[in-house]
Design a protein around this motif. Structure first.
Motif, short mmCIF file in Angstrom:
data_model
loop_
_atom_site.label_atom_id
_atom_site.label_comp_id
_atom_site.label_asym_id
_atom_site.label_seq_id
_atom_site.Cartn_x
_atom_site.Cartn_y
_atom_site.Cartn_z
N GLY A 227 -1.35 -59.95 -54.10
CA GLY A 227 -1.34 -61.16 -53.29
C GLY A 227 -0.41 -62.20 -53.88
O GLY A 227 0.11 -62.06 -54.99
N ASN A 228 -0.20 -63.27 -53.15
CA ASN A 228 0.68 -64.33 -53.66
C ASN A 228 0.10 -65.01 -54.90
O ASN A 228 0.83 -65.50 -55.75
CB ASN A 228 0.96 -65.37 -52.57
N HIS A 229 -1.22 -65.00 -55.05
CA HIS A 229 -1.81 -65.61 -56.24
C HIS A 229 -1.66 -64.72 -57.48
O HIS A 229 -1.67 -65.24 -58.60
CB HIS A 229 -3.27 -65.99 -55.99
N LEU A 292 -2.22 -52.06 -44.32
CA LEU A 292 -2.89 -53.06 -45.16
C LEU A 292 -1.85 -53.90 -45.88
O LEU A 292 -0.98 -53.37 -46.59
CB LEU A 292 -3.79 -52.37 -46.19
N LEU A 293 -1.95 -55.21 -45.72
CA LEU A 293 -1.05 -56.19 -46.34
C LEU A 293 -1.89 -57.33 -46.89
O LEU A 293 -3.04 -57.52 -46.48
CB LEU A 293 -0.06 -56.76 -45.32
N HIS A 294 -1.31 -58.11 -47.78
CA HIS A 294 -2.01 -59.33 -48.17
C HIS A 294 -1.74 -60.46 -47.20
O HIS A 294 -2.67 -61.10 -46.71
CB HIS A 294 -1.61 -59.79 -49.57
N SER A 295 -0.46 -60.71 -46.91
CA SER A 295 -0.07 -61.92 -46.17
C SER A 295 0.23 -61.63 -44.72
O SER A 295 0.78 -60.58 -44.38
CB SER A 295 1.17 -62.55 -46.83
N ASP A 296 -0.10 -62.58 -43.87
CA ASP A 296 0.23 -62.48 -42.44
C ASP A 296 1.63 -63.05 -42.23
O ASP A 296 1.80 -64.12 -41.63
CB ASP A 296 -0.81 -63.19 -41.58
N THR A 297 2.61 -62.31 -42.72
CA THR A 297 4.01 -62.70 -42.64
C THR A 297 4.84 -61.47 -42.39
O THR A 297 4.41 -60.34 -42.69
CB THR A 297 4.46 -63.37 -43.96
N THR A 298 6.03 -61.67 -41.84
CA THR A 298 6.98 -60.56 -41.67
C THR A 298 7.94 -60.47 -42.85
O THR A 298 8.91 -59.71 -42.80
CB THR A 298 7.77 -60.72 -40.36
N LYS A 332 7.90 -66.20 -50.57
CA LYS A 332 7.90 -65.41 -49.34
C LYS A 332 6.51 -64.91 -48.99
O LYS A 332 6.12 -64.86 -47.81
CB LYS A 332 8.87 -64.25 -49.46
N PHE A 333 5.74 -64.54 -49.99
CA PHE A 333 4.39 -64.04 -49.70
C PHE A 333 3.36 -65.15 -49.62
O PHE A 333 2.17 -64.88 -49.43
CB PHE A 333 4.01 -62.97 -50.72
N THR A 334 3.80 -66.41 -49.72
CA THR A 334 2.96 -67.55 -49.43
C THR A 334 3.04 -67.93 -47.95
O THR A 334 2.17 -68.64 -47.43
CB THR A 334 3.38 -68.75 -50.31
N LYS A 335 4.05 -67.45 -47.26
CA LYS A 335 4.18 -67.73 -45.82
C LYS A 335 2.99 -67.16 -45.06
O LYS A 335 2.40 -66.15 -45.46
CB LYS A 335 5.48 -67.15 -45.29
N ARG A 336 2.65 -67.80 -43.95
CA ARG A 336 1.45 -67.39 -43.21
C ARG A 336 1.62 -67.68 -41.72
O ARG A 336 2.61 -68.25 -41.28
CB ARG A 336 0.22 -68.12 -43.74
N GLY A 364 -5.19 -60.39 -45.49
CA GLY A 364 -5.98 -61.50 -46.01
C GLY A 364 -5.16 -62.77 -45.91
O GLY A 364 -4.55 -63.06 -44.91
N HIS A 365 -5.17 -63.57 -46.99
CA HIS A 365 -4.28 -64.70 -47.20
C HIS A 365 -4.63 -65.95 -46.40
O HIS A 365 -4.85 -67.01 -46.97
CB HIS A 365 -2.83 -64.28 -46.91
N SER A 366 -4.63 -65.87 -45.08
CA SER A 366 -4.91 -67.05 -44.24
C SER A 366 -6.38 -67.06 -43.87
O SER A 366 -6.85 -66.17 -43.16
CB SER A 366 -4.06 -67.02 -42.96
N PRO A 367 -7.15 -68.06 -44.34
CA PRO A 367 -8.57 -68.10 -44.02
C PRO A 367 -8.80 -68.13 -42.51
O PRO A 367 -8.07 -68.78 -41.77
CB PRO A 367 -9.04 -69.40 -44.68
N ILE A 368 -9.79 -67.42 -42.07
CA ILE A 368 -10.11 -67.33 -40.64
C ILE A 368 -10.32 -68.71 -40.02
O ILE A 368 -9.85 -68.96 -38.89
CB ILE A 368 -11.32 -66.40 -40.43
#
Length: 422
Positions: A227-229, A292-298, A332-336, A364-368
């Motif tokens: 993940g980005n963290h 399966l990915l961590h971030s909701d980004t392209t 880049k992996f902080t994008k959401r 994951g990444h972006s809280p629901i």
């Protein structure tokens, strides 16, 4: 618990090094392996196995049938006693931290003091040893296991909330009351973000590392994505206050880590073995039609046209030990929110699925609560609290599943079996 003496047979494992017998300690017979800066969005947030001590004071089972005794002389005398076989503790040691290294091939992973292992685990018996340093003989001991893969589970962002993680894993039958793997051949994937914001990120990492060994011994597996963290923590440890080029000017990993929930107790307890484990995590994987990915980004598309290329490229970039390159990965992996817009979101998901395969993205990444616009909007509106999160959020025309239940904002840490029954 990892397979130990007196606990029955264990699976066989390929290793990249011989198991050697130290001078004073013979080898164990069984082994289980928003930055907060202007103009930048906010940040919310097989392996080397980690082994615990073996069960002490239990003699190992012999690896081969006992040899017949040597002929005795005429005068009766007591046979020589075999020296006691002491308890031993086999651990995976970390590599030395490289500053600037080229990417290693699998054949080059055999580094001094480090023993990567694969899924199956060896049973090491007391074969005939010529002396200290001789290779221990290994015998394959078959173990009955369920045919085919077990059920598939995914875990959303944990962010240092160890107690909540233990509660949810236990509720799903994945661990027992002693926090040991109890799910047999089940498959468990963590979607990243183990540390920051919560109280015990290193405890979370230690648990996941241990479960990876225990699950492998039981015929299943426990794996994790980066993940980005993880990138943020790696950068804070490696580069500290070294200036990096940011979209908003000059920044540092240390400042960004603290602004985004970095816990000083985690940094104090962070060891090389944790850094090595995090830096080798993959960024993407395909499991039974689930990407399966961590971030909701392209942003993944920037690193390759296949999952293998993406993972290899990210590992190679991290291995360079360059602060600016690592910062670019983190950014880049902080994008959401690439999938949230009703007009463009489904097309963004399809682009990923068309490139890497699968029928759904799980991230994951972006809280629901953020995806639903209930709380924590980007303009800082905190006037209303989140509604209760009781499960994953399926959106983007059913093509995306969000797994970050918002445990950092009094939400829920999600552990879910796939596929969903919707």
């Amino acid at each position: 618990m990892t397979q130990g003496a007196g606990q029955g047979p264990a699976m066989r494992t390929d290793t990249l090094r011989d198991f050697r017998v130290p001078v004073t300690e013979p080898a164990l017979y069984a082994v289980a392996t928003s930055t907060g800066l202007p103009g930048e969005p906010p940040v919310y947030g097989e392996y080397p196995a980690y082994y615990e001590d073996a069960t002490p004071n239990v003699p190992p089972q012999p690896g081969y049938p006992p040899q017949p005794p040597a002929p005795q002389p005429a005068a009766p005398q007591a046979p020589a006693q075999q020296p006691p076989y002491p308890d031993t503790r086999l651990r995976a040691l970390p590599d030395a931290e490289p500053a600037h290294t080229a990417p290693r091939s699998p054949d080059e992973d055999d580094l001094e003091g480090y023993t990567p292992t694969y899924r199956d685990l060896p049973v090491i018996g007391r074969g005939a040893l010529g002396g200290p340093g001789d290779t221990v003989q290994v015998q394959y001991v078959p173990q009955e296991q369920a045919s085919g893969p077990g059920p598939l589970y995914v875990v959303g962002d944990v962010h240092g909330y160890l107690d909540e993680l233990v509660t949810e894993l236990h509720a799903q039958g994945l661990i027992d009351a002693q926090r040991r793997w109890s799910a047999g051949n089940a498959r468990l994937w963590f979607l990243g973000d183990f540390t920051d914001r919560g109280p015990d990120g290193i405890g979370v990492i230690d648990l996941v590392m241990r479960l990876s060994a225990e699950a492998a011994a039981a015929g299943g597996y426990c794996k994790a994505l980066m993940g980005n963290h993880e990138l943020l923590l790696i950068g804070a440890k490696r580069f500290g206050d070294t200036p990096v080029v940011s979209g908003a000017g000059t920044a540092t990993f240390q400042a960004a880590w603290l602004l985004n929930g970095g816990q000083r107790t985690d940094m104090e307890r962070l060891q090389d073995v944790h850094l090595q484990w995090m830096s080798r995590l993959d960024a993407a994987v395909l499991e039974e039609g689930h990407l399966l990915l961590h971030s909701d980004t392209t942003a993944y598309l920037d690193y390759g046209d296949s999952i293998e290329d993406v993972n290899d490229t990210i590992h190679e970039l991290l291995n360079r030990g360059d602060a600016d390159i690592t910062w670019d990965l983190f950014r880049k992996f902080t994008k959401r929110f690439a999938f949230r817009d009703e007009g463009t979101g489904p097309a963004a998901v399809r682009e990923l699925l068309d490139t890497y395969g699968g029928s759904r993205v799980v991230h994951g990444h972006s809280p629901i609560p953020y995806l639903l616009g209930e709380v924590g909007t980007e303009d800082g509106d905190e006037s209303r609290g989140p509604e209760a999160v009781d499960g994953p959020h399926v959106y983007a025309e059913g093509l995306a599943i969000a797994m970050d239940g918002g445990v950092t904002m009094a939400g829920k840490l999600l552990v879910v079996q796939l596929p969903l029954s919707d």
